[in-house]
Design an enzyme around this catalytic site. Structure first.
Site, PDB file in Angstrom:
ATOM      1  CB  SER A 152      44.732   6.384   9.384  1.00  0.00           C
ATOM      2  OG  SER A 152      43.747   5.560   8.786  1.00  0.00           O
ATOM      3  CG  HIS A 192      48.234   7.302  11.848  1.00  0.00           C
ATOM      4  ND1 HIS A 192      48.998   8.014  10.956  1.00  0.00           N
ATOM      5  CD2 HIS A 192      47.680   6.271  11.146  1.00  0.00           C
ATOM      6  CE1 HIS A 192      48.911   7.460   9.765  1.00  0.00           C
ATOM      7  NE2 HIS A 192      48.121   6.393   9.854  1.00  0.00           N
ATOM      8  CE  LYS A 210      50.892   4.748   9.785  1.00  0.00           C
ATOM      9  NZ  LYS A 210      51.241   3.374   9.354  1.00  0.00           N
TER      10      LYS A 210
END
Length: 393
Positions: free
Chosen positions: A181, A209, A240
């Site tokens: 990240s 991610h 996300k």
């Protein structure tokens, strides 16, 4: 003698302020998007994890509103008592099918997913963790009774040494982020899997991610590398790129059933509101037909990164839509971020203790919702600030 004064907390906060490490949450007007309003100003947003723009997608919003009408606002209980509604069960079946696994189990957040899944390891286990893994993995490991070992970031030689040192004494689990990240690089998952198979270890991948970003239709790093059936525990996020909130474990059905009985964040937290589960379900179904949007995300990221590099910025190991601009010391990083804000760009500085003291960076995150004009504006303003602050020579 104890007092009721919290002056000692103020002293520490002042030390953080002096070092450029003091920061309170920014309060925005309106929802997440490529441009957001702050104190009456529209700012280009380069710090959001809303990779695909799903947070405001009309289909996802409609699913949430319909669920409120049908189920009400809350679920009323933890999952193991009366808090598992059919919408929760449907979401987990959809996730398992999407990930190509036997089962999936949803937690309240990505952070609690790692805490729940890792904390169940016991004294007969060994957990070997990449040194740059996310804080939720680190905290999950702290809760275990397992033996712990660290390997230098993406260093397969050191990982192999850790496995050799174990020599089969304990069940070994290798934990890694799929996409890291802070630096935006991708884990060398094929090499990790090969070592795991050679030494009889389990592979545990956190795709926070990578969910919605890597792999076909955003299925994650396992799919990206074609490693289906060879990664034992896949952790995913429902925030996300998915655009809502939550986390999940995807893997064997026996793993799901074990975590239901042993994972404390699952056992002792009320389940997601039905609207959240319904929104997540709609988002996963939307992902199945969103490959063109994911392709646009990658095109935007690659264009933005290459243009920054051409201007002379150091973007480190980035190879994903996470594009850090390496600055150095916390105070210089904070200054760079403040100057960007003056230019109409919101890009947060990331400093110690999140990264090493001399590795401060402004972490930019590119999304599919950014237009070519947005990216041009960003590069021009970032370059101007780089010259003004001395980051660019």
């Amino acid at each position: 003698m104890p007092t009721s004064s919290f002056d000692y907390l103020n002293d520490e906060l002042e030390r953080l302020r002096d070092k450029g490490m003091y920061r309170l949450p920014t309060v925005w007007s309106g929802g997440s998007g490529p441009w957001m309003e702050l104190d009456g100003r529209l700012l280009l947003q380069l710090s959001s994890n809303n990779y695909l723009g799903f947070a405001g997608h009309p289909e996802i919003r409609a699913a949430a509103m319909e669920a409120i009408e049908r189920y009400g606002a809350g679920s009323g209980s933890v999952r193991t008592i009366a808090g598992t509604l059919d919408i929760h069960d449907e979401l987990e079946k959809e996730l398992a099918d999407f990930k190509g696994t036997e089962a999936a189990l949803v937690f309240q957040s990505g952070f609690t997913t790692n805490q729940g899944a890792l904390s169940v390891l016991g004294p007969d286990d060994l957990i070997i963790s990449d040194e740059l893994n996310h804080a939720s993995i680190i905290d999950g490991i702290r809760l275990t009774k397992a033996e712990r070992a660290i390997y230098a970031h993406a260093d397969m030689d050191q990982l192999e040494r850790r496995l050799k040192e174990n020599d089969g004494r304990k069940r070994a689990f290798i934990a890694t982020d799929g996409v890291f990240s802070m630096d935006g690089d991708i884990a060398p998952l094929p090499a990790i899997v090969e070592l795991a198979e050679r030494y009889g270890a389990y592979v545990y991948v956190d795709d926070a991610h990578a969910s919605g970003v890597l792999g076909r239709n955003g299925k994650g790093s396992t799919d990206h590398f074609g490693l289906h059936g060879r990664v034992h525990v896949q952790i995913g996020t429902l925030s996300k790129a998915v655009g809502v909130v939550g986390g999940y474990v995807a893997g064997a059905d026996v793993l799901k059933r074990y975590l239901i009985h042993k994972a404390r964040p699952f056992l002792f937290s009320t389940s997601h509101p039905p609207a959240v589960a319904a929104a997540c379900l709609a988002a996963i179904r939307l992902l199945r037909r969103s490959q063109p949007l994911i392709d646009k995300l990658w095109s935007n990221a690659n264009t933005f990164r290459s243009r920054l590099q051409k201007e002379g910025f150091d973007t480190g190991a980035s190879e994903t839509p996470i594009v850090p601009i390496l600055i150095g010391q916390p105070d210089k990083t904070a200054e760079f971020s403040r100057e960007l804000l003056n230019e109409g760009i919101y890009a947060q500085g990331i400093v110690y203790p999140t990264v090493a003291m001399d590795k401060g960076r402004v972490r930019c995150i590119v999304t599919a919702a950014h237009t070519p004009d947005d990216l041009t504006y960003a590069v021009e303003r970032i370059t101007a600030v780089g010259k003004r602050t001395g980051v660019l020579r």
